[in-house]
Scaffold this active site. Sequence first.
Site, PDB file in Angstrom:
ATOM      1  CB  SER A   1      -0.973  -0.047   1.183  1.00 57.94           C
ATOM      2  OG  SER A   1      -1.973   0.922   1.036  1.00 57.94           O
TER       3      SER A   1
ATOM      4  CG  ASP B   1      -3.942  -3.236  -4.054  1.00 54.61           C
ATOM      5  OD1 ASP B   1      -3.929  -3.115  -5.294  1.00 54.61           O
ATOM      6  OD2 ASP B   1      -4.938  -2.943  -3.370  1.00 54.61           O
TER       7      ASP B   1
ATOM      8  CG  HIS C   1      -5.604  -2.434   0.160  1.00 57.29           C
ATOM      9  ND1 HIS C   1      -4.864  -2.080  -0.942  1.00 57.29           N
ATOM     10  CD2 HIS C   1      -5.108  -1.697   1.200  1.00 57.29           C
ATOM     11  CE1 HIS C   1      -3.961  -1.170  -0.584  1.00 57.29           C
ATOM     12  NE2 HIS C   1      -4.070  -0.936   0.709  1.00 57.29           N
TER      13      HIS C   1
END
Length: 332
Positions: A185, A209, A270
């Site tokens: 992330s 991600d 996610h």
Amino acid sequence: MKLLVVVLAAVSLCASEDIPQVPGDNSHYVEGVSRYIWMPDGEGAQHLVDLHEPVDESVLDERNGALNEYWLFTRRNSNNRQLIRHGDVNTIRNSNYNGGRPLMVIVHGWNNNGHSGLNALIRDAYLAVADANVIVVDWRNHANSPYNTAVRAVPSVGQHLGDFVGWLLSNGGGNWNNVHLVGFSLGAHVVGNAGRRGGGRASRITGLDPAGPQWGRNNNALRGSDGQYVEAIHTDGGYLGIMDPIGNANFYPNGGRNRQPGCSNSACSHGRANYLFASSIRTNHFNGRRCNNLSQAQNNQCTGANLRMGNSILNKRGSGLYGLRTGSNWPF
Ligand SMILES: *[C@@H]1O[C@H](CO)[C@@H](O)[C@H](O)[C@H]1NC(C)=O
């Protein structure tokens, strides 16, 4: 008059719908348009983030990354961290760091820290298949700031990490050809900046991600030139993750977006990138097929050349967009 009332009612309905009511459900969210988005912390709790919130300048300066902590794990201390302090060579000498072995660096995302589950998940997978050095980066001081502030801290946090890795290699042995930087992330953009600081010499960078909000057309985002080979694994594209193919090779498992199989919301989709990557380290069983374009990737229609998704092979190389399907639970 009646029409005006109807129009006004419709407008106010749209405005209130801008603040989503169901935690974790980002189905309202339109990248670059929506103001609010649900984001999970390291414990899975949902926080409503206001993307218009002003940056808190009081917690930012150019030394943001100086607060990073670097925790070393090896097979000899797979659960007990050894703190390596940048500039203190004795902390290397007194540790189990071995410059003859590969180095994997793991970087968490927003509202996480070095104890968040993804670190142990990936660390344990890698130490199971490789006698290696694993550095878990803890950048909680800024990761735990409001989202927009954490975004602003990313370049400095990454630059300090890049300098630390260079120092570790110089003083403890090893070289960039044995370095694999992994970030989830916001952490994906941190490792991008770290790789850039190292002159793009890291053998591998994996973005799990990579965060989407505030990162479209952002010069500080992870990009292909940050390492010798940069791979992105997209699992919540368009919501918490970025859909753009920002690496050299870009994998779009199950269309690269919510909902991933077995997931009921965007937060789960996610986080799925971490599990897919950890599983790929252990068994390297995800067979990507090359796509002609992003729309093929998003619709699971890729039938081109093969490239494995993830894995731990240091000199892995490749480019392009890849699609594949996975199962809904471990090992996927
Ligand atoms: C993507 O590629 C497929 C297969 O070559 C093609 O049929 C389709 O029109 C392309 N889509 C876009 C949006 O370019």
